[in-house]
Design a protein around this motif. Structure first.
Motif, PDB file in Angstrom:
ATOM      1  N   LYS A   1      55.371  36.929 -32.443  1.00  0.00           N
ATOM      2  CA  LYS A   1      54.882  35.917 -31.494  1.00  0.00           C
ATOM      3  C   LYS A   1      54.766  36.513 -30.088  1.00  0.00           C
ATOM      4  O   LYS A   1      53.765  36.310 -29.394  1.00  0.00           O
ATOM      5  CB  LYS A   1      55.824  34.714 -31.483  1.00  0.00           C
ATOM      6  CG  LYS A   1      55.315  33.596 -30.606  1.00  0.00           C
ATOM      7  CD  LYS A   1      56.117  32.320 -30.771  1.00  0.00           C
ATOM      8  CE  LYS A   1      55.451  31.202 -29.987  1.00  0.00           C
ATOM      9  NZ  LYS A   1      56.410  30.282 -29.382  1.00  0.00           N
ATOM     10  N   VAL A   2      55.789  37.273 -29.695  1.00  0.00           N
ATOM     11  CA  VAL A   2      55.744  37.921 -28.379  1.00  0.00           C
ATOM     12  C   VAL A   2      54.531  38.855 -28.308  1.00  0.00           C
ATOM     13  O   VAL A   2      53.796  38.883 -27.313  1.00  0.00           O
ATOM     14  CB  VAL A   2      57.063  38.687 -28.096  1.00  0.00           C
ATOM     15  CG1 VAL A   2      56.932  39.538 -26.840  1.00  0.00           C
ATOM     16  CG2 VAL A   2      58.225  37.713 -27.971  1.00  0.00           C
TER      17      VAL A   2
ATOM     18  N   PHE B   1      51.664  38.673 -30.055  1.00  0.00           N
ATOM     19  CA  PHE B   1      50.415  37.893 -29.995  1.00  0.00           C
ATOM     20  C   PHE B   1      50.227  37.316 -28.595  1.00  0.00           C
ATOM     21  O   PHE B   1      49.131  37.331 -28.039  1.00  0.00           O
ATOM     22  CB  PHE B   1      50.427  36.756 -31.031  1.00  0.00           C
ATOM     23  CG  PHE B   1      50.546  37.225 -32.467  1.00  0.00           C
ATOM     24  CD1 PHE B   1      49.934  38.390 -32.899  1.00  0.00           C
ATOM     25  CD2 PHE B   1      51.272  36.479 -33.400  1.00  0.00           C
ATOM     26  CE1 PHE B   1      50.046  38.813 -34.230  1.00  0.00           C
ATOM     27  CE2 PHE B   1      51.384  36.891 -34.728  1.00  0.00           C
ATOM     28  CZ  PHE B   1      50.771  38.062 -35.135  1.00  0.00           C
ATOM     29  N   GLU B   2      51.330  36.811 -28.010  1.00  0.00           N
ATOM     30  CA  GLU B   2      51.256  36.204 -26.669  1.00  0.00           C
ATOM     31  C   GLU B   2      50.880  37.218 -25.601  1.00  0.00           C
ATOM     32  O   GLU B   2      50.037  36.958 -24.740  1.00  0.00           O
ATOM     33  CB  GLU B   2      52.625  35.620 -26.294  1.00  0.00           C
ATOM     34  CG  GLU B   2      52.852  34.211 -26.796  1.00  0.00           C
ATOM     35  CD  GLU B   2      54.312  33.762 -26.630  1.00  0.00           C
ATOM     36  OE1 GLU B   2      54.623  32.645 -27.057  1.00  0.00           O
ATOM     37  OE2 GLU B   2      55.141  34.552 -26.092  1.00  0.00           O
ATOM     38  N   LYS B   3      51.521  38.391 -25.672  1.00  0.00           N
ATOM     39  CA  LYS B   3      51.353  39.364 -24.589  1.00  0.00           C
ATOM     40  C   LYS B   3      50.085  40.202 -24.751  1.00  0.00           C
ATOM     41  O   LYS B   3      49.501  40.627 -23.752  1.00  0.00           O
ATOM     42  CB  LYS B   3      52.555  40.318 -24.520  1.00  0.00           C
ATOM     43  CG  LYS B   3      53.902  39.633 -24.331  1.00  0.00           C
ATOM     44  CD  LYS B   3      54.056  39.066 -22.939  1.00  0.00           C
ATOM     45  CE  LYS B   3      55.439  38.456 -22.761  1.00  0.00           C
ATOM     46  NZ  LYS B   3      55.517  37.653 -21.518  1.00  0.00           N
TER      47      LYS B   3
ATOM     48  N   ASP C   1      45.227  38.706 -26.387  1.00  0.00           N
ATOM     49  CA  ASP C   1      43.954  38.473 -25.696  1.00  0.00           C
ATOM     50  C   ASP C   1      43.055  39.698 -25.808  1.00  0.00           C
ATOM     51  O   ASP C   1      41.834  39.598 -25.732  1.00  0.00           O
ATOM     52  CB  ASP C   1      44.206  38.114 -24.219  1.00  0.00           C
ATOM     53  CG  ASP C   1      45.036  39.173 -23.497  1.00  0.00           C
ATOM     54  OD1 ASP C   1      45.790  39.919 -24.165  1.00  0.00           O
ATOM     55  OD2 ASP C   1      44.922  39.277 -22.253  1.00  0.00           O
TER      56      ASP C   1
ATOM     57  N   TYR D   1      50.170  33.029 -36.452  1.00  0.00           N
ATOM     58  CA  TYR D   1      48.972  33.596 -35.815  1.00  0.00           C
ATOM     59  C   TYR D   1      47.762  32.709 -36.073  1.00  0.00           C
ATOM     60  O   TYR D   1      47.004  32.391 -35.162  1.00  0.00           O
ATOM     61  CB  TYR D   1      48.725  35.004 -36.347  1.00  0.00           C
ATOM     62  CG  TYR D   1      47.556  35.715 -35.684  1.00  0.00           C
ATOM     63  CD1 TYR D   1      47.599  36.031 -34.332  1.00  0.00           C
ATOM     64  CD2 TYR D   1      46.413  36.051 -36.412  1.00  0.00           C
ATOM     65  CE1 TYR D   1      46.540  36.673 -33.706  1.00  0.00           C
ATOM     66  CE2 TYR D   1      45.349  36.705 -35.801  1.00  0.00           C
ATOM     67  CZ  TYR D   1      45.409  37.010 -34.453  1.00  0.00           C
ATOM     68  OH  TYR D   1      44.355  37.643 -33.837  1.00  0.00           O
TER      69      TYR D   1
ATOM     70  N   GLN E   1      48.327  29.241 -34.143  1.00  0.00           N
ATOM     71  CA  GLN E   1      48.446  29.186 -32.681  1.00  0.00           C
ATOM     72  C   GLN E   1      47.603  30.208 -31.921  1.00  0.00           C
ATOM     73  O   GLN E   1      47.385  30.039 -30.722  1.00  0.00           O
ATOM     74  CB  GLN E   1      49.913  29.365 -32.277  1.00  0.00           C
ATOM     75  CG  GLN E   1      50.785  28.220 -32.758  1.00  0.00           C
ATOM     76  CD  GLN E   1      52.218  28.351 -32.269  1.00  0.00           C
ATOM     77  OE1 GLN E   1      52.481  28.990 -31.265  1.00  0.00           O
ATOM     78  NE2 GLN E   1      53.145  27.748 -32.999  1.00  0.00           N
ATOM     79  N   PHE E   2      47.177  31.261 -32.563  1.00  0.00           N
ATOM     80  CA  PHE E   2      46.505  32.322 -31.806  1.00  0.00           C
ATOM     81  C   PHE E   2      45.088  32.629 -32.287  1.00  0.00           C
ATOM     82  O   PHE E   2      44.176  32.780 -31.491  1.00  0.00           O
ATOM     83  CB  PHE E   2      47.357  33.602 -31.824  1.00  0.00           C
ATOM     84  CG  PHE E   2      48.691  33.430 -31.160  1.00  0.00           C
ATOM     85  CD1 PHE E   2      48.828  33.549 -29.781  1.00  0.00           C
ATOM     86  CD2 PHE E   2      49.816  33.109 -31.913  1.00  0.00           C
ATOM     87  CE1 PHE E   2      50.060  33.369 -29.156  1.00  0.00           C
ATOM     88  CE2 PHE E   2      51.056  32.930 -31.299  1.00  0.00           C
ATOM     89  CZ  PHE E   2      51.181  33.056 -29.920  1.00  0.00           C
TER      90      PHE E   2
ATOM     91  N   GLN F   1      42.016  33.546 -30.043  1.00  0.00           N
ATOM     92  CA  GLN F   1      41.895  34.992 -29.837  1.00  0.00           C
ATOM     93  C   GLN F   1      40.905  35.646 -30.799  1.00  0.00           C
ATOM     94  O   GLN F   1      40.343  36.694 -30.490  1.00  0.00           O
ATOM     95  CB  GLN F   1      43.277  35.659 -29.989  1.00  0.00           C
ATOM     96  CG  GLN F   1      44.290  35.151 -28.965  1.00  0.00           C
ATOM     97  CD  GLN F   1      45.658  35.810 -29.105  1.00  0.00           C
ATOM     98  OE1 GLN F   1      45.960  36.423 -30.119  1.00  0.00           O
ATOM     99  NE2 GLN F   1      46.476  35.690 -28.072  1.00  0.00           N
TER     100      GLN F   1
END
Ligand code: NAG
Ligand code: NAG
Ligand code: NAG
Ligand code: NAG
Length: 515
Positions: free
Chosen positions: A182-183, A185-187, A190, A253, A256-257, A261
């Motif tokens: 998760k970290v 994907f978040e960081k 993009d 993923y 949420q991503f 993305q």
């Protein structure tokens, strides 16, 4: 007395004959392959992994990984070598990105050091300097038009997760892995559009829990003599937790991503090809079992939602079971399969034969032994990794297997490469004709497989540069670039130049002759 002049002419004639003969043989063996045999959007890249290249093992807030601790214990690795400095890529990454640009690759496969980002796993904070390091790499690659192809976990984990609950042997690891993913994907999500959750669960669990030669060094006789462990059961349990961790991270993923993305996610397994040792039904069954117990073990759950029936048949209740919900989560949990392919073995049936060792006679090994020669004849040239021979057609065969078992599933060859049998010094170190031959031949086999329908989207050479080859240290050299261990200077081998020319579709066999 023979005139010296006559002798000279005779020798000239002889060498001409030899030249023609060599050239003739050479041309027969020459694999014809060029860039135009692959689609325009095909990815040609190179691979590395964090622990093998980064170094800086305790810098800028990084926590200790299992490999940092393991390699610092005496006698665990070749001459006590470790990845404390490795290729010092942590400090030299800008220079390395220039070299990627020189190669002309359109992607670079790297992995993220878990303990650099989360020094204590989910029991501590995110390390901003670790995030910054990968941001710098990703941003600078993208500036040069090189796509990041990121493996979230490639063998190294925060030591704290080992100490707290035994890492992959515990279902608690699932929560830690999802947190780490998760970290990431978040960081980075993009900019990172191609993700691999985990590298080679099949190889990792074998070395960590069956032979006990990787951290946490768990095993039982006859596989190895460890202080604790169970070689029959623990590899299966650890891989089970890895697969569920993967599926949970992919669910996150996708929910949420991915919608925002727009990336894709897969998992990488190692896949050897196997040939029947004898020409009878037992050997063919041994081949089938080898694939099931080494490859389908990992990929079947991701595509079909459960372990291969052959494994269940032989291993029975020792093979962990997925709950109904886990099966649902696993089935279709990859957008692509990542395949690391290096070599081919003969498969020997141990079910109907008592010639096999106690190890090979186990249900968790599929009752198969491996051989590299038959009637004293090796399958191919020996490389610098014991048991690894050059067998190009294995690439085509392994891809045929995937086309049959996982139809219409995208594949990336995430690793394929060559290490010379002897440690070479001086100019020989850079004139790696055999590595060029290797890549040419394997790429030709890949092109054949694709012509026959294999849905391959990319190829990554292992490795970008010489690096820390786990237990084998620094003399096992897979790099297109040579790295001088004293000065950290990188030098392009001929294979680097060849790969560059190949990618540019300007392969001129006259400029880089292979004999
Ligand atoms: C690449 O190989 C194909 C098939 O052999 C051939 O038709 C083509 O001319 C080659 N292209 C280059 C640039 O060498
Ligand atoms: C295993 O290791 C222990 C401790 O080093 C030793 O005493 C024992 O003999 C070994 N067993 C075998 C079968 O090698
Ligand atoms: C193969 O996959 C593609 C994209 O994932 C899909 O559009 C296509 O319908 C599939 N083809 C078959 C025969 O399943
Ligand atoms: C690596 O090879 C060099 C040259 O052959 C040799 O001097 C050195 O001792 C080797 N190192 C290891 C760790 O095997």
């Amino acid at each position: 007395m023979v005139q010296p002049k006559t002798l000279l002419i005779f020798f000239l004639f002889l060498s001409l004959l030899l030249f023609i003969e060599t050239k003739h043989n050479h041309e027969e063996e020459e694999e014809v392959v060029n860039r135009s045999m692959f689609p325009d959007d095909f990815i040609f890249g190179v691979s590395t992994s964090a622990y093998q290249v980064e170094g800086a093992y305790l810098e800028d807030g990084k926590g200790l990984s299992n490999w940092d601790v393991f390699t610092h214990l005496p006698a665990n690795t070749v001459r006590g070598q470790n990845g404390d400095v490795a290729d010092d890529h942590y400090h030299l990454y800008m220079e390395d990105i220039d070299k990627l640009e020189y190669l002309g690759v359109n992607a670079y496969r790297l992995s993220i050091s878990w303990s650099r980002i989360l020094p204590r796993g989910r029991f501590g904070e995110v390390n901003p300097k670790g995030v910054l390091f990968y941001n710098n790499i990703i941003d600078n690659m993208l500036l040069k038009g090189i796509e990041p192809f990121v493996t979230i976990n490639h063998f190294d984990i925060p030591q704290e997760l080992e100490d707290r609950y035994g890492s992959w042997l515990s279902p608690q690891m699932q929560e830690d892995f999802v947190h780490f993913a998760k970290v990431c994907f978040e960081k980075f999500g993009d900019r990172v559009k191609k993700w691999v959750t985990i590298n080679e669960p099949n190889i990792y669990t074998q070395f960590a829990y069956m032979y006990g030669t990787f951290s946490p060094m768990r095993c039982s006789l006859p596989f190895g003599n460890c202080s604790a462990g169970n070689s029959d059961l623990e590899p299966l349990i650890a891989a089970h937790n890895m697969l569920i961790s993967h599926a949970k991270a992919v669910k996150l993923y996708r929910e949420q991503f991915q919608p925002k993305q727009g990336g894709i996610v897969g998992l990488v397994a190692n896949a050897f090809h196997y040939e029947p040792y004898t020409d009878d039904i037992f050997s063919y069954q041994a081949v089938e079992r080898s694939y099931a117990f080494n490859v389908a073990w990992i990929f079947d759950p991701l595509i079909h939602g459960d372990y291969p029936p052959l494994m269940r048949k032989y291993v029975g209740n020792d093979l962990p079971k997925f709950s109904k919900q886990e099966k649902k989560l696993l089935k279709g949990s990859v957008d692509f399969l990542g395949v690391n392919h290096y070599t081919t073995f003969y498969a020997i049936d141990c079910f109907n034969s008592d010639e096999c060792t106690l190890m090979d006679n186990r249900p968790n090994r599929g009752f198969v032994a491996r051989a590299i020669a038959r009637d004293g004849i090796p399958m191919g040239d020996q490389t610098g990794v014991s048991g690894f021979q050059v067998v190009p057609h294995g690439m085509e065969k392994v891809l045929n297997y995937f086309s049959m078992r996982y139809p219409n599933t995208s594949i990336y060859i995430t690793e394929n490469g060559y290490c010379p049998p002897n440690h070479l010094e001086g100019s020989e170190m850079l004139h790696d004709f055999k590595r060029i031959e290797f890549h040419k031949a394997y790429l030709a086999a890949l092109a054949n497989a694709m012509r026959k329908g294999a849905k391959v989207k990319g190829y990554f050479a292992w490795s970008f540069m010489d690096n820390y080859e786990w237990l084998k240290g620094y003399n096992t050299t897979f790099g297109l670039y040579y790295v001088d261990r004293r000065t950290m200077q990188r030098k392009a081998r001929l294979s680097a130049k060849w790969y560059k020319d190949f990618i540019e579709n300007a392969e001129k066999s006259s400029t880089i002759s292979t004999f």
